[in-house]
Design a protein around this motif. Structure first.
Motif, PDB file in Angstrom:
ATOM      1  N   SER A 133     141.680  28.577  11.248  1.00 15.79           N
ATOM      2  CA  SER A 133     140.699  29.651  11.132  1.00 15.79           C
ATOM      3  C   SER A 133     140.959  30.769  12.141  1.00 15.79           C
ATOM      4  O   SER A 133     140.841  31.951  11.816  1.00 15.79           O
ATOM      5  CB  SER A 133     139.295  29.084  11.335  1.00 15.79           C
ATOM      6  OG  SER A 133     138.349  30.121  11.331  1.00 15.79           O
ATOM      7  N   LYS A 134     141.336  30.381  13.342  1.00 20.23           N
ATOM      8  CA  LYS A 134     141.582  31.383  14.393  1.00 20.23           C
ATOM      9  C   LYS A 134     142.765  32.277  14.040  1.00 20.23           C
ATOM     10  O   LYS A 134     142.706  33.494  14.187  1.00 20.23           O
ATOM     11  CB  LYS A 134     141.836  30.687  15.724  1.00 20.23           C
ATOM     12  CG  LYS A 134     142.142  31.641  16.843  1.00 20.23           C
ATOM     13  CD  LYS A 134     142.369  30.934  18.149  1.00 20.23           C
ATOM     14  CE  LYS A 134     142.748  31.991  19.162  1.00 20.23           C
ATOM     15  NZ  LYS A 134     142.928  31.623  20.463  1.00 20.23           N
ATOM     16  N   TRP A 162     144.546  32.455  10.963  1.00 20.81           N
ATOM     17  CA  TRP A 162     144.692  32.963   9.600  1.00 20.81           C
ATOM     18  C   TRP A 162     143.367  33.314   8.937  1.00 20.81           C
ATOM     19  O   TRP A 162     143.332  33.623   7.745  1.00 20.81           O
ATOM     20  CB  TRP A 162     145.463  31.965   8.740  1.00 20.81           C
ATOM     21  CG  TRP A 162     146.881  31.819   9.174  1.00 20.81           C
ATOM     22  CD1 TRP A 162     147.845  32.778   9.132  1.00 20.81           C
ATOM     23  CD2 TRP A 162     147.482  30.674   9.760  1.00 20.81           C
ATOM     24  NE1 TRP A 162     149.023  32.293   9.644  1.00 20.81           N
ATOM     25  CE2 TRP A 162     148.828  30.980  10.045  1.00 20.81           C
ATOM     26  CE3 TRP A 162     147.034  29.394  10.081  1.00 20.81           C
ATOM     27  CZ2 TRP A 162     149.711  30.096  10.611  1.00 20.81           C
ATOM     28  CZ3 TRP A 162     147.911  28.497  10.656  1.00 20.81           C
ATOM     29  CH2 TRP A 162     149.227  28.851  10.915  1.00 20.81           C
ATOM     30  N   GLY A 163     142.289  33.263   9.692  1.00 27.35           N
ATOM     31  CA  GLY A 163     140.966  33.544   9.125  1.00 27.35           C
ATOM     32  C   GLY A 163     140.810  34.926   8.543  1.00 27.35           C
ATOM     33  O   GLY A 163     140.078  35.125   7.571  1.00 27.35           O
ATOM     34  N   GLU A 164     141.476  35.895   9.115  1.00 21.88           N
ATOM     35  CA  GLU A 164     141.337  37.270   8.620  1.00 21.88           C
ATOM     36  C   GLU A 164     141.851  37.419   7.189  1.00 21.88           C
ATOM     37  O   GLU A 164     141.453  38.352   6.495  1.00 21.88           O
ATOM     38  CB  GLU A 164     142.046  38.253   9.553  1.00 21.88           C
ATOM     39  CG  GLU A 164     141.344  38.433  10.884  1.00 21.88           C
ATOM     40  CD  GLU A 164     139.880  38.868  10.742  1.00 21.88           C
ATOM     41  OE1 GLU A 164     139.590  39.783   9.941  1.00 21.88           O
ATOM     42  OE2 GLU A 164     139.035  38.283  11.436  1.00 21.88           O
ATOM     43  N   TYR A 165     142.709  36.511   6.745  1.00 18.30           N
ATOM     44  CA  TYR A 165     143.211  36.583   5.374  1.00 18.30           C
ATOM     45  C   TYR A 165     142.143  36.187   4.359  1.00 18.30           C
ATOM     46  O   TYR A 165     142.280  36.454   3.177  1.00 18.30           O
ATOM     47  CB  TYR A 165     144.442  35.700   5.192  1.00 18.30           C
ATOM     48  CG  TYR A 165     145.618  36.154   6.026  1.00 18.30           C
ATOM     49  CD1 TYR A 165     146.158  37.424   5.876  1.00 18.30           C
ATOM     50  CD2 TYR A 165     146.179  35.306   6.970  1.00 18.30           C
ATOM     51  CE1 TYR A 165     147.234  37.845   6.649  1.00 18.30           C
ATOM     52  CE2 TYR A 165     147.260  35.713   7.751  1.00 18.30           C
ATOM     53  CZ  TYR A 165     147.773  36.978   7.581  1.00 18.30           C
ATOM     54  OH  TYR A 165     148.840  37.392   8.346  1.00 18.30           O
ATOM     55  N   VAL A 217     138.730  36.891   4.948  1.00 16.56           N
ATOM     56  CA  VAL A 217     137.639  37.866   5.018  1.00 16.56           C
ATOM     57  C   VAL A 217     137.781  38.873   3.870  1.00 16.56           C
ATOM     58  O   VAL A 217     138.793  39.559   3.761  1.00 16.56           O
ATOM     59  CB  VAL A 217     137.625  38.597   6.386  1.00 16.56           C
ATOM     60  CG1 VAL A 217     136.546  39.669   6.412  1.00 16.56           C
ATOM     61  CG2 VAL A 217     137.446  37.606   7.513  1.00 16.56           C
ATOM     62  N   ASN A 232     138.400  38.366   0.835  1.00 19.34           N
ATOM     63  CA  ASN A 232     139.368  37.962  -0.178  1.00 19.34           C
ATOM     64  C   ASN A 232     138.656  37.120  -1.234  1.00 19.34           C
ATOM     65  O   ASN A 232     138.519  35.898  -1.090  1.00 19.34           O
ATOM     66  CB  ASN A 232     140.508  37.184   0.483  1.00 19.34           C
ATOM     67  CG  ASN A 232     141.634  36.867  -0.471  1.00 19.34           C
ATOM     68  OD1 ASN A 232     141.466  36.878  -1.682  1.00 19.34           O
ATOM     69  ND2 ASN A 232     142.789  36.558   0.106  1.00 19.34           N
ATOM     70  N   ASP A 258     129.856  43.615  10.086  1.00 15.66           N
ATOM     71  CA  ASP A 258     131.165  43.133   9.644  1.00 15.66           C
ATOM     72  C   ASP A 258     131.638  41.967  10.499  1.00 15.66           C
ATOM     73  O   ASP A 258     132.313  41.062  10.002  1.00 15.66           O
ATOM     74  CB  ASP A 258     132.204  44.267   9.695  1.00 15.66           C
ATOM     75  CG  ASP A 258     132.047  45.245   8.546  1.00 15.66           C
ATOM     76  OD1 ASP A 258     131.440  44.872   7.516  1.00 15.66           O
ATOM     77  OD2 ASP A 258     132.535  46.389   8.685  1.00 15.66           O
ATOM     78  N   ASP A 259     131.293  41.975  11.773  1.00 16.11           N
ATOM     79  CA  ASP A 259     131.669  40.858  12.651  1.00 16.11           C
ATOM     80  C   ASP A 259     131.022  39.557  12.200  1.00 16.11           C
ATOM     81  O   ASP A 259     131.656  38.493  12.217  1.00 16.11           O
ATOM     82  CB  ASP A 259     131.275  41.151  14.108  1.00 16.11           C
ATOM     83  CG  ASP A 259     132.143  42.225  14.746  1.00 16.11           C
ATOM     84  OD1 ASP A 259     133.257  42.484  14.220  1.00 16.11           O
ATOM     85  OD2 ASP A 259     131.717  42.800  15.773  1.00 16.11           O
ATOM     86  N   SER A 267     132.746  38.383   9.085  1.00 16.11           N
ATOM     87  CA  SER A 267     134.031  37.810   9.472  1.00 16.11           C
ATOM     88  C   SER A 267     133.842  36.412  10.062  1.00 16.11           C
ATOM     89  O   SER A 267     134.596  35.491   9.745  1.00 16.11           O
ATOM     90  CB  SER A 267     134.726  38.723  10.482  1.00 16.11           C
ATOM     91  OG  SER A 267     135.933  38.154  10.915  1.00 16.11           O
ATOM     92  N   HIS A 288     135.434  32.858   8.809  1.00 20.04           N
ATOM     93  CA  HIS A 288     136.179  31.975   9.706  1.00 20.04           C
ATOM     94  C   HIS A 288     135.584  30.571   9.709  1.00 20.04           C
ATOM     95  O   HIS A 288     136.321  29.581   9.717  1.00 20.04           O
ATOM     96  CB  HIS A 288     136.204  32.555  11.128  1.00 20.04           C
ATOM     97  CG  HIS A 288     137.187  33.653  11.322  1.00 20.04           C
ATOM     98  ND1 HIS A 288     138.489  33.422  11.706  1.00 20.04           N
ATOM     99  CD2 HIS A 288     137.069  34.996  11.171  1.00 20.04           C
ATOM    100  CE1 HIS A 288     139.127  34.570  11.797  1.00 20.04           C
ATOM    101  NE2 HIS A 288     138.289  35.548  11.471  1.00 20.04           N
TER     102      HIS A 288
END
Length: 163
Positions: free
Chosen positions: A17-18, A20-23, A25, A27, A110-111, A114, A118
Motif C-alpha cells: 500500500s505504501k 503502490w497505493g497511488e496506482y 487512487v 483507478n 483528496d488526502d 487517498s 491505501h
C-alpha cells in the motif's frame, strides 16, 4: 508460527500500500477488480467454512475420540471466520471509498480519499496473502477423509491397521 505469518501478511499489505497505493487512487478498473476478487473469495470461503464444519471430518470411533477433535475444528472455523470478516471489511472500505471518490473536496479532501484507497489496498493484499495457505489446508482435509475411508474399509475387511 501462525502469528508470524499473520503479522507478516499485514506487513506485506502495508508495504504494498505504501509503495503502490497511488496506482489504486481513482483507478475505477482496479477497484472493480478488487470488489470482484474479494466477493468471489468470500463466497469460496463460505464453502470452505461449510466443509470445515462437516461432522464427517470427525474421526471414527467413540464419542470421546470425536470430542477430542472438536477444539481443532472450532479453531479452524474461527480462523476462517476472521478471514471472512477481513474480506467483508475490505469490500466495505472499497465501497466507502467508491462512494466518497465523487464527493467534492469541500466534503472530503483528496488526502482522505487517498488514505481510504491505501487502506483498502493494504487490507486487500493482507487478505490475499492470508488466503494463500487455504489450498494446502483443503488438501490436508481431503487427504484425512480419504485415509479415514481407507482405514474404515480395511477394518471392515478384517485387515489390521498399517501401523
Amino acid at each position: 508460527m501462525r502469528a508470524v505469518f499473520i503479522i507478516g501478511s499485514f506487513a506485506v499489505g502495508i508495504l504494498v500500500s505504501k509503495y503502490w497505493g497511488e496506482y489504486v487512487v481513482g483507478n475505477e478498473a482496479a477497484i472493480g477488480i478488487f470488489v470482484t476478487v474479494y466477493t468471489v473469495l468470500a463466497g469460496f470461503l463460505v464453502a470452505v467454512i461449510t466443509v470445515l464444519g462437516d461432522p464427517s471430518l470427525l474421526p471414527s470411533g467413540s464419542w470421546r475420540s470425536a470430542e477430542s477433535h472438536r477444539q481443532a475444528i472450532e479453531d479452524r472455523l474461527i480462523r476462517h471466520t476472521w478471514l471472512f470478516v477481513l474480506y467483508l471489511v475490505t469490500i466495505g472500505v472499497i465501497f466507502v471509498g467508491a462512494l466518497l471518490s465523487k464527493a467534492p473536496n469541500t466534503v472530503i479532501s483528496d488526502d482522505t480519499k487517498s488514505m481510504i484507497a491505501h487502506v483498502h489496498l493494504a487490507l486487500g493484499v493482507t487478505a490475499f496473502v492470508l488466503t494463500l495457505g487455504m489450498p494446502k489446508m483443503l488438501m490436508d482435509i481431503q487427504r484425512k477423509r480419504v485415509d479415514a475411508e481407507i482405514d474404515r474399509r480395511r477394518s471392515e475387511a478384517g485387515i489390521k491397521d498399517k501401523d
